[in-house]
Design a protein around this motif. Structure first.
Motif, PDB file in Angstrom:
ATOM      1  N   LEU A   8      -8.900 -15.753   8.710  1.00 19.08           N
ATOM      2  CA  LEU A   8      -7.435 -14.901   9.054  1.00 19.08           C
ATOM      3  C   LEU A   8      -7.906 -13.460   8.329  1.00 19.08           C
ATOM      4  CD1 LEU A   8      -5.139 -17.588   8.481  1.00 19.08           C
ATOM      5  CD2 LEU A   8      -5.296 -16.677  10.461  1.00 19.08           C
ATOM      6  N   LYS A   9      -7.647 -12.663   9.064  1.00 13.44           N
ATOM      7  CA  LYS A   9      -7.564 -11.243   8.664  1.00 13.44           C
ATOM      8  C   LYS A   9      -6.145 -10.760   8.131  1.00 13.44           C
ATOM      9  CE  LYS A   9     -11.034  -9.917  12.163  1.00 13.44           C
ATOM     10  NZ  LYS A   9     -11.404  -8.966  13.412  1.00 13.44           N
ATOM     11  N   VAL A  10      -6.273 -10.260   6.819  1.00  9.53           N
ATOM     12  CA  VAL A  10      -5.020  -9.783   6.321  1.00  9.53           C
ATOM     13  C   VAL A  10      -5.289  -8.250   5.943  1.00  9.53           C
ATOM     14  CG1 VAL A  10      -5.646 -10.661   3.835  1.00  9.53           C
ATOM     15  CG2 VAL A  10      -3.304 -10.169   4.464  1.00  9.53           C
ATOM     16  N   LEU A  11      -4.199  -7.504   6.028  1.00  5.49           N
ATOM     17  CA  LEU A  11      -4.041  -6.029   5.469  1.00  5.49           C
ATOM     18  C   LEU A  11      -3.332  -6.129   4.225  1.00  5.49           C
ATOM     19  CD1 LEU A  11      -4.737  -2.880   5.722  1.00  5.49           C
ATOM     20  CD2 LEU A  11      -2.696  -2.994   7.307  1.00  5.49           C
ATOM     21  N   LEU A  12      -3.863  -5.924   2.855  1.00  3.21           N
ATOM     22  CA  LEU A  12      -3.146  -5.718   1.593  1.00  3.21           C
ATOM     23  C   LEU A  12      -2.888  -4.225   1.534  1.00  3.21           C
ATOM     24  CD1 LEU A  12      -2.460  -6.823  -1.035  1.00  3.21           C
ATOM     25  CD2 LEU A  12      -4.695  -6.583  -1.800  1.00  3.21           C
ATOM     26  N   ILE A  13      -1.677  -3.964   1.216  1.00  4.91           N
ATOM     27  CA  ILE A  13      -1.218  -2.518   1.181  1.00  4.91           C
ATOM     28  C   ILE A  13      -0.540  -2.501  -0.002  1.00  4.91           C
ATOM     29  CG2 ILE A  13       0.358  -0.933   2.336  1.00  4.91           C
ATOM     30  CD1 ILE A  13       0.730  -2.581   4.678  1.00  4.91           C
ATOM     31  N   LEU A  14      -1.039  -1.491  -0.770  1.00  5.54           N
ATOM     32  CA  LEU A  14      -0.489  -1.081  -2.290  1.00  5.54           C
ATOM     33  C   LEU A  14       0.401   0.084  -1.774  1.00  5.54           C
ATOM     34  CD1 LEU A  14      -0.143  -1.041  -5.592  1.00  5.54           C
ATOM     35  CD2 LEU A  14      -2.475  -0.183  -5.456  1.00  5.54           C
ATOM     36  N   GLY A  15       1.646   0.183  -2.272  1.00  8.18           N
ATOM     37  CA  GLY A  15       2.550   1.269  -1.987  1.00  8.18           C
ATOM     38  C   GLY A  15       2.802   2.186  -3.047  1.00  8.18           C
ATOM     39  N   SER A  16       2.638   1.971  -4.148  1.00  2.00           N
ATOM     40  CA  SER A  16       2.840   3.140  -5.414  1.00  2.00           C
ATOM     41  C   SER A  16       1.817   4.037  -5.282  1.00  2.00           C
ATOM     42  CB  SER A  16       3.251   2.432  -6.488  1.00  2.00           C
ATOM     43  OG  SER A  16       3.501   3.386  -7.618  1.00  2.00           O
ATOM     44  N   ILE A  17       2.093   5.310  -5.422  1.00  4.56           N
ATOM     45  CA  ILE A  17       1.188   6.382  -5.576  1.00  4.56           C
ATOM     46  C   ILE A  17       1.319   7.105  -6.953  1.00  4.56           C
ATOM     47  CG2 ILE A  17       0.476   6.590  -3.017  1.00  4.56           C
ATOM     48  CD1 ILE A  17       2.332   9.191  -3.172  1.00  4.56           C
ATOM     49  N   ARG A  18       2.386   6.817  -7.714  1.00  2.64           N
ATOM     50  CA  ARG A  18       2.656   7.491  -8.920  1.00  2.64           C
ATOM     51  C   ARG A  18       1.750   7.436  -9.931  1.00  2.64           C
ATOM     52  NH1 ARG A  18       9.210   6.245 -10.301  1.00  2.64           N
ATOM     53  NH2 ARG A  18       9.973   7.289  -8.588  1.00  2.64           N
ATOM     54  N   ASP A  19       1.573   8.474 -10.865  1.00  4.48           N
ATOM     55  CA  ASP A  19       0.683   8.544 -12.003  1.00  4.48           C
ATOM     56  C   ASP A  19       1.252   7.266 -13.027  1.00  4.48           C
ATOM     57  OD1 ASP A  19      -0.469  10.854 -11.255  1.00  4.48           O
ATOM     58  OD2 ASP A  19       0.733  12.206 -12.542  1.00  4.48           O
ATOM     59  N   GLY A  20       0.255   6.771 -13.518  1.00  7.47           N
ATOM     60  CA  GLY A  20       0.449   5.517 -14.471  1.00  7.47           C
ATOM     61  C   GLY A  20       0.899   4.363 -13.898  1.00  7.47           C
ATOM     62  N   ARG A  21       0.723   4.186 -12.263  1.00  2.12           N
ATOM     63  CA  ARG A  21       1.111   2.997 -11.686  1.00  2.12           C
ATOM     64  C   ARG A  21       0.318   1.638 -11.987  1.00  2.12           C
ATOM     65  NH1 ARG A  21      -2.143   3.163  -5.943  1.00  2.12           N
ATOM     66  NH2 ARG A  21      -4.216   3.768  -6.919  1.00  2.12           N
ATOM     67  N   VAL A  41     -10.093  -9.541   3.943  1.00  2.21           N
ATOM     68  CA  VAL A  41      -9.115  -8.594   3.399  1.00  2.21           C
ATOM     69  C   VAL A  41      -9.563  -7.219   3.546  1.00  2.21           C
ATOM     70  CG1 VAL A  41      -8.040  -7.799   1.208  1.00  2.21           C
ATOM     71  CG2 VAL A  41      -8.595 -10.330   1.376  1.00  2.21           C
ATOM     72  N   THR A  42      -8.588  -6.633   4.092  1.00  3.03           N
ATOM     73  CA  THR A  42      -8.639  -5.053   4.266  1.00  3.03           C
ATOM     74  C   THR A  42      -7.715  -4.470   3.608  1.00  3.03           C
ATOM     75  OG1 THR A  42      -9.431  -5.040   6.588  1.00  3.03           O
ATOM     76  CG2 THR A  42      -8.609  -2.873   5.736  1.00  3.03           C
ATOM     77  N   PHE A  43      -8.062  -3.625   2.427  1.00  7.62           N
ATOM     78  CA  PHE A  43      -7.127  -3.009   1.531  1.00  7.62           C
ATOM     79  C   PHE A  43      -6.823  -1.379   1.612  1.00  7.62           C
ATOM     80  CE2 PHE A  43      -7.031  -1.431  -3.243  1.00  7.62           C
ATOM     81  CZ  PHE A  43      -5.685  -1.727  -3.337  1.00  7.62           C
ATOM     82  N   TYR A  44      -5.525  -1.261   1.693  1.00  4.73           N
ATOM     83  CA  TYR A  44      -5.082  -0.094   1.726  1.00  4.73           C
ATOM     84  C   TYR A  44      -4.176   0.582   0.547  1.00  4.73           C
ATOM     85  CZ  TYR A  44      -5.427   0.466   7.033  1.00  4.73           C
ATOM     86  OH  TYR A  44      -5.954   0.865   8.263  1.00  4.73           O
ATOM     87  N   ASP A  45      -4.858   1.196  -0.217  1.00  8.03           N
ATOM     88  CA  ASP A  45      -4.348   2.004  -1.665  1.00  8.03           C
ATOM     89  C   ASP A  45      -3.928   3.124  -1.036  1.00  8.03           C
ATOM     90  OD1 ASP A  45      -3.793   3.316  -3.784  1.00  8.03           O
ATOM     91  OD2 ASP A  45      -5.510   2.612  -4.680  1.00  8.03           O
ATOM     92  N   LEU A  46      -2.492   3.505  -0.960  1.00  7.94           N
ATOM     93  CA  LEU A  46      -2.272   4.693  -0.365  1.00  7.94           C
ATOM     94  C   LEU A  46      -2.451   5.831  -0.912  1.00  7.94           C
ATOM     95  CD1 LEU A  46       1.301   3.469   1.285  1.00  7.94           C
ATOM     96  CD2 LEU A  46      -0.771   3.433   2.162  1.00  7.94           C
ATOM     97  N   LEU A  47      -2.719   5.802  -2.360  1.00  8.44           N
ATOM     98  CA  LEU A  47      -3.038   6.746  -3.070  1.00  8.44           C
ATOM     99  C   LEU A  47      -4.502   7.408  -2.832  1.00  8.44           C
ATOM    100  CD1 LEU A  47      -2.701   8.952  -5.438  1.00  8.44           C
ATOM    101  CD2 LEU A  47      -3.301   7.227  -7.014  1.00  8.44           C
ATOM    102  N   ALA A  48      -5.530   6.247  -2.953  1.00  7.82           N
ATOM    103  CA  ALA A  48      -6.665   6.620  -2.759  1.00  7.82           C
ATOM    104  C   ALA A  48      -7.135   7.076  -1.452  1.00  7.82           C
ATOM    105  CB  ALA A  48      -7.733   5.251  -2.872  1.00  7.82           C
ATOM    106  N   MET A  49      -6.370   6.738  -0.279  1.00  4.80           N
ATOM    107  CA  MET A  49      -6.169   7.001   1.034  1.00  4.80           C
ATOM    108  C   MET A  49      -5.801   8.501   1.123  1.00  4.80           C
ATOM    109  SD  MET A  49      -5.024   3.585   2.794  1.00  4.80           S
ATOM    110  CE  MET A  49      -5.043   4.164   4.791  1.00  4.80           C
ATOM    111  N   ASN A  50      -4.941   8.881   0.235  1.00  6.71           N
ATOM    112  CA  ASN A  50      -4.407  10.255   0.318  1.00  6.71           C
ATOM    113  C   ASN A  50      -3.454  10.294   1.558  1.00  6.71           C
ATOM    114  OD1 ASN A  50      -3.523  12.761  -0.562  1.00  6.71           O
ATOM    115  ND2 ASN A  50      -5.099  13.905   0.387  1.00  6.71           N
TER     116      ASN A  50
END
Length: 208
Positions: A8-21, A41-50
Motif C-alpha cells: 500500500l502506498k501512503v503519503l506521510l505529511i509533516l505539517g509544522s515548519i516552525r523553528d525548533g519544531r 512511504v512518500t514523505f512530505y516535510d513542508l519545511l524541507a520542500m519549502n
C-alpha cells in the motif's frame, strides 16, 4: 483482490515548519512504523520542500491544469497515486499549523478521494495536541479522505522520542498500532473498491 500481496502506498505529511519544531522526530518514528507494516512511504516535510503559500489551488487552473506550477502538479500526481495518508501535526491555538492547512487546501477533494487518513498529533504539554486532530477530522472529511477512529496523541513529545525518531518511552511502539491497523484495513478496502467500481465523481465538490 488486487491489493492483496502488494504494498500500500501512503503519503506521510509533516505539517509544522516552525523553528525548533518537534514534529520531525515524530515523523521519523511514524515512517519507521509504516515501513515495518510494509507500506511504501512518500514523505512530505513542508519545511524541507519549502512549500509555497499558494494563492491559487491547482483545480482553479481548470481540468487541464493549464499554467499551474510544476511543483504543484507533481504533488497532485503523488496525492492521486497513494492509497492512504498519515498526517503529523502540532497543535496551534486549538487547531493545526497554517502551513498544513495551506498545503491541504491546494488540491481538490477528488485527489484525496475515498482514501483513508490517519492522524498523529503531539505537544510539549500533557494533552498531546489532541485539538489538532479534531480540526483535521473535519478538513479531511470534506476532502473525502475520512480519518480512522484511532489517533496517536503524544504528550510531552520532547521527552518521548529522540532526535533519530526512536521512542524513549517504549509504550509508543504499541500505542501507534491501533491507528495503523485501522489505516491498513481501510486502505486495502477502499483500494479494492476503487479498482472494482471507480469513484463516484459526482459527489466531489471540485471533481476528480
Amino acid at each position: 483482490m488486487a491489493s492483496i500481496g502488494s504494498k500500500l502506498k501512503v503519503l506521510l505529511i509533516l505539517g509544522s515548519i516552525r523553528d525548533g519544531r518537534q514534529g520531525i522526530k515524530v515523523a521519523k518514528f511514524v515512517r519507521k512504523k509504516l515501513e515495518e507494516r510494509n507500506f511504501e512511504v512518500t514523505f512530505y516535510d513542508l519545511l524541507a520542500m519549502n512549500f509555497p503559500m499558494v494563492k491559487q489551488p491547482v483545480h482553479f487552473y481548470g481540468p487541464k491544469r493549464t499554467g499551474a506550477p510544476q511543483n504543484l502538479l507533481d504533488c497532485e500526481k503523488q496525492i492521486r497515486d497513494v492509497d492512504a495518508f498519515v498526517i503529523v501535526s502540532a497543535e496551534y491555538n486549538n487547531s493545526i499549523p497554517a502551513s498544513l492547512k495551506n498545503f491541504l487546501d491546494t488540491f481538490p477533494d477528488g485527489s484525496y478521494g475515498f482514501k483513508p487518513s490517519g492522524l498523529v498529533c503531539y505537544s510539549m504539554g500533557p494533552y498531546g495536541g489532541y485539538c489538532s486532530s479534531t480540526s483535521l477530522r473535519t478538513i479531511m472529511g470534506v476532502l473525502a479522505s475520512p480519518c480512522v477512529s484511532r489517533v496517536l496523541a503524544i504528550p510531552f513529545v520532547q521527552d518521548a522520542i529522540d532526535e533519530d525518531g526512536k521512542p524513549i518511552n517504549e509504550k509508543l511502539n504499541s500505542e501507534v498500532d491501533p491507528m495503523l491497523q485501522q489505516l491498513e484495513w481501510m486502505a486495502n478496502a477502499t483500494k479494492n473498491h476503487r479498482l472494482k467500481d471507480g469513484l463516484p465523481t459526482s459527489s466531489f465538490m471540485f471533481g476528480s
